[in-house]
Scaffold this active site. Structure first.
Site, PDB file in Angstrom:
ATOM      1  N   ARG A  73      25.232 -25.498  -5.317  1.00 26.06           N
ATOM      2  CA  ARG A  73      24.955 -25.965  -3.858  1.00 26.06           C
ATOM      3  C   ARG A  73      26.421 -25.882  -2.927  1.00 26.06           C
ATOM      4  O   ARG A  73      27.266 -26.581  -4.242  1.00 26.06           O
ATOM      5  CB  ARG A  73      24.094 -26.181  -3.490  1.00 26.06           C
ATOM      6  N   TYR A 201      23.671 -17.815  -5.310  1.00 24.48           N
ATOM      7  CA  TYR A 201      22.903 -19.441  -6.570  1.00 24.48           C
ATOM      8  C   TYR A 201      21.555 -20.156  -5.992  1.00 24.48           C
ATOM      9  O   TYR A 201      21.626 -20.194  -4.809  1.00 24.48           O
ATOM     10  CB  TYR A 201      23.512 -20.636  -6.624  1.00 24.48           C
ATOM     11  N   SER A 252      20.790 -36.431  -7.970  1.00 23.11           N
ATOM     12  CA  SER A 252      20.859 -35.632  -8.735  1.00 23.11           C
ATOM     13  C   SER A 252      20.934 -36.668  -9.638  1.00 23.11           C
ATOM     14  O   SER A 252      21.755 -37.496 -10.162  1.00 23.11           O
ATOM     15  CB  SER A 252      21.156 -34.419  -8.378  1.00 23.11           C
ATOM     16  N   CYS A 254      19.171 -37.722 -12.414  1.00 21.37           N
ATOM     17  CA  CYS A 254      18.755 -39.334 -12.928  1.00 21.37           C
ATOM     18  C   CYS A 254      17.032 -39.262 -12.631  1.00 21.37           C
ATOM     19  O   CYS A 254      16.496 -40.237 -13.306  1.00 21.37           O
ATOM     20  CB  CYS A 254      17.949 -40.583 -11.038  1.00 21.37           C
TER      21      CYS A 254
HETATM   22  O1  TSX Z   1      15.151 -38.503 -16.685  1.00 17.13           O
HETATM   23  C1  TSX Z   1      15.310 -39.812 -17.323  1.00 17.13           C
HETATM   24  N1  TSX Z   1      14.583 -41.213 -17.208  1.00 17.13           N
HETATM   25  C2  TSX Z   1      13.616 -41.235 -16.504  1.00 17.13           C
HETATM   26  C3  TSX Z   1      12.548 -40.288 -17.432  1.00 17.13           C
HETATM   27  C4  TSX Z   1      10.618 -39.961 -16.629  1.00 17.13           C
HETATM   28  N2  TSX Z   1      16.653 -39.682 -18.265  1.00 17.13           N
HETATM   29  C5  TSX Z   1      17.556 -39.103 -18.212  1.00 17.13           C
HETATM   30  C6  TSX Z   1      18.637 -38.922 -16.790  1.00 17.13           C
HETATM   31  C7  TSX Z   1      19.164 -36.890 -17.233  1.00 17.13           C
HETATM   32  C8  TSX Z   1      18.721 -36.390 -15.834  1.00 17.13           C
HETATM   33  C9  TSX Z   1      17.477 -40.899 -18.838  1.00 17.13           C
HETATM   34  N3  TSX Z   1      18.154 -41.823 -19.295  1.00 17.13           N
HETATM   35  C10 TSX Z   1      15.908 -42.014 -18.804  1.00 17.13           C
HETATM   36  C11 TSX Z   1      15.331 -42.504 -17.950  1.00 17.13           C
HETATM   37  O2  TSX Z   1      14.516 -43.306 -17.094  1.00 17.13           O
HETATM   38  N4  TSX Z   1      17.276 -43.230 -19.019  1.00 17.13           N
HETATM   39  C12 TSX Z   1      17.831 -42.764 -19.191  1.00 17.13           C
HETATM   40  C13 TSX Z   1      19.126 -43.721 -20.204  1.00 17.13           C
HETATM   41  C14 TSX Z   1      19.046 -43.597 -21.883  1.00 17.13           C
HETATM   42  C15 TSX Z   1      18.993 -42.501 -22.338  1.00 17.13           C
HETATM   43  C16 TSX Z   1      18.627 -42.958 -23.595  1.00 17.13           C
HETATM   44  C17 TSX Z   1      17.773 -43.822 -24.495  1.00 17.13           C
HETATM   45  C18 TSX Z   1      17.774 -44.675 -23.534  1.00 17.13           C
HETATM   46  C19 TSX Z   1      17.635 -44.613 -22.077  1.00 17.13           C
HETATM   47  N5  TSX Z   1      18.015 -43.763 -25.580  1.00 17.13           N
HETATM   48  C20 TSX Z   1      18.036 -43.056 -26.993  1.00 17.13           C
HETATM   49  O3  TSX Z   1      18.818 -42.803 -26.936  1.00 17.13           O
HETATM   50  C21 TSX Z   1      17.132 -44.018 -27.747  1.00 17.13           C
END
Ligand code: TSX
Ligand code: MN
Length: 602
Positions: A73, A201, A252, A254
């Site tokens: 966007r 896009y 975005s 999250c």
């Molecule tokens: O989507 C995510 N959520 C919500 C899920 C229901 N992500 C990905 C974000 C990018 C779009 C997350 N990343 C979340 C999360 O709750 N938490 C994290 C951070 C994270 C990443 C990896 C691990 C733990 C936390 N663990 C290992 O890699 C083993």
């Protein structure tokens, strides 16, 4: 203009006028049929606009690449065009309607010469629901038609519902010459009109989504007494069959789509929860006859980010996109499949990357940075009905679902605890106004920088955000029973940068507490920012989280919080007299609560 499909004079006159401006070679009214879909797919494959993917491995799937300067966007080219600049507010680009129409007219003039103008009648929300709004998009892009066919309810049934006098949003789109200097995304809330030119896009051209369902709809909601929000909706069903619904706003990057498609973690399996994915991006909410807040997802599909989406992060999304999916700006593999970073650990030995260049794993650019196979904002477009946690009864319900809780989230390495509950609706509006997220590497700008994004609506509110906060407060006053409002942070880290919370499916443990609070089933601890769980209130069965980590997850440090107040005060100050007095008072009250904590410490 005569037409066998509709006798809606205003619609016919408008199509005629826009065709005179854009001068397409022909006009095609879309009926939404399967045969029309097949015909358009084949035509787009013929011109190279689409690539047919491996139909054995990926039935019904197609591939599309946008221009390299047209991958996201373009907020700096997005305008709210109201007669008074004040009505767009300080956070939107504004242009006077006459000037905007005139500028865009120059760009639309003759832009569809040699092309077909497609007329796409679409409904956001179930046809016939009080929630729903009808739009008609005119476009010279088959890619847009095929995407709109997935993202909305589209075709003849919509024209029938519109009748001869029904209201609709006039949406005009042309790729024109895809020149970034001749690109404009214009919203005319006072005319119920959207003009988008010079882009191909999704977020700029699938006009039912961000443009109609958020910017125009938020304006209509303010006028008509309802809310259009940048929220996912999910249902949590208990073994007794009772379903409770949560709506959540996140900026975005999250993981909103991941949360909407949550899979319960092993440790909670014995509780027998079932998750229903109602929507992953937009919620339209109205006060029901019972005085509660009810919501629908006005969309009919997902337009989701691919990088980072894989069997571990979002298995349900991987199921959803197995067929009938359009893949945009990922890598194309020699066997006619696609790949993106995070899909799995087996990148193809060679592929064509999102730019159309030869790609191999491990490739570096001239600065030594890895060359990405897929653009960080590459996307899938898939029907919501293909999601394993889709529930047709919920999706087609004209009443929507009752919302028990609203959650606001953001990506914060520090400061914000895993979850806290606002003191009441009004304080929840204040908490929503504080939503902020840190930029990730995938975004343009300085990494780690915190940007305020109230209610995750900063790029999507179609009117003055000062009035928007007031609308939230007024909606609360009109409800007999308001959803409880929470803030969550899945992204808190320790001193070594390690994530403190496992996130993903384990977030159900937090949702469980949120529902227990909403149902008045559990006590909480009062803090200067709101209520947090009592030490044993979160069900951590099977998690192995050490007590120190849990303490860190809920630490509220005045030394960290208080220096952030100034930026919030400055942000809210820009709305001047439009800022509701309630929010000013909440700023002061928060300051006082923290001062009291400091005093007690000494
Ligand atoms: O989507 C995510 N959520 C919500 C899920 C229901 N992500 C990905 C974000 C990018 C779009 C997350 N990343 C979340 C999360 O709750 N938490 C994290 C951070 C994270 C990443 C990896 C691990 C733990 C936390 N663990 C290992 O890699 C083993
Ligand atoms: Mn979104």
């Amino acid at each position: 203009m005569k037409n066998e499909r509709t006798n809606h004079a205003e619609l016919l006159n408008w199509v005629k006028a826009m065709a005179e401006l854009c001068t397409p070679d022909r006009i095609v009214w879309c009926d939404g049929s399967e045969s029309e879909k097949k015909r358009l797919e084949q035509e787009a494959v013929g011109t190279g606009e689409l690539v047919e993917l491996n139909q054995e491995k990926m039935p019904g799937c197609f591939y599309h690449r946008t221009a390299v300067n047209d991958v996201a966007r373009t907020e700096h080219l997005t305008y709210i065009c109201t007669s008074k600049q004040e009505d767009a507010g300080p956070t939107n680009n504004w242009m006077a309607p006459e000037e905007a129409y005139e500028k865009a007219r120059q760009l639309f003039k003759g832009a569809m010469k040699g092309r077909t103008m497609y007329v796409i009648p679409f409904s956001m929300g179930p046809i016939g629901s009080v929630f729903s709004k009808i739009g008609v998009e005119l476009t010279d892009s088959i890619y847009v038609v095929l995407n709109m066919r997935i993202m909305t309810r589209m075709g003849t049934a919509v024209l029938e519902a519109l009748g001869s006098k029904g209201e609709f949003t006039k949406c005009l789109h042309s790729k024109a010459d895809l020149d970034i200097y001749r690109r404009l995304i214009l919203h005319f809330p006072e005319d119920n009109t959207i003009w988008s030119v010079g882009s191909g896009y999704g977020g700029n051209v699938l006009l039912g989504k961000k443009c109609l369902a958020l910017r125009i709809a938020s304006y209509l909601g303010m006028k008509e007494g309802w809310m259009a929000e940048h929220m996912l909706i999910l249902g949590i069903e208990k073994p007794n069959g009772e379903i409770q619904y949560v709506a959540g706003a996140f900026p975005s990057a999250c993981g909103k789509t991941n949360l909407a498609m949550l899979v319960p973690p092993e440790g909670l399996k014995h509780k027998g929860y079932r998750i229903w994915t109602v929507g992953d991006d937009i919620a339209w909410m109205r006060i029901g006859k019972d005085g509660r807040l009810w919501a629908i997802n006005p969309e009919n599909g997902f337009f989701g980010v691919l990088p980072g989406t894989g069997p571990a992060t979002n298995p349900l999304a991987m199921e959803t996109i197995k067929e009938n999916t359009i893949f945009t700006n990922v890598a194309l593999c020699p066997d006619g499949t696609v790949w993106w970073e995070g899909k799995d650990d087996n990148p193809p030995a060679e592929a064509i990357d999102w730019k159309g260049d030869k790609w191999q794993p491990g490739m570096k650019d001239k600065d030594g940075k890895p060359v990405l196979a897929a653009h960080p904002n590459s996307r899938f477009t898939a029907p919501i009905s293909q999601c394993p946690s889709f529930n047709p009864k919920i999706h087609e319900s004209t009443e929507g679902v009752p919302i028990s809780a609203i959650i606001f989230g953001g990506r914060r390495a520090g400061l914000v605890p895993l979850v806290y509950e606002s003191f009441n609706w009004r304080h929840g509006v204040f908490v929503g106004s504080q939503i902020a997220s840190e930029r990730t590497a995938a975004q343009f700008g300085k990494q780690g920088e915190v940007r305020l994004d109230p209610m995750a609506m900063l790029p999507f509110c179609g009117y003055n955000m000062g009035d928007y906060f007031k609308h939230w407060l007024e909606m609360g006053k009109r409800m007999k029973s308001q959803p409880k409002v929470f803030r969550v942070n899945w992204f808190r880290r320790d001193q070594n940068g390690k994530f403190l919370w496992p996130g993903f499916g384990d977030n159900l443990r937090v949702l469980e507490w949120i529902l227990d609070r909403s149902n008045g089933k559990v006590d909480a601890v009062e803090t200067p920012i709101g209520y947090i769980p009592k030490p044993n209130s979160l069900d951590l069965t099977g998690l192995n989280l050490n007590p120190e980590t849990l303490k860190e997850l809920f630490d509220i440090d005045p030394g960290e919080w208080m220096p952030t107040f100034l930026a919030e005060e400055e942000f809210l100050a820009q709305f001047g007299s439009k800022l509701p007095q309630e929010l000013r008072e909440d700023l002061e009250d928060r300051e006082k609560r923290f001062q009291a904590v400091l005093k007690n410490k000494h």
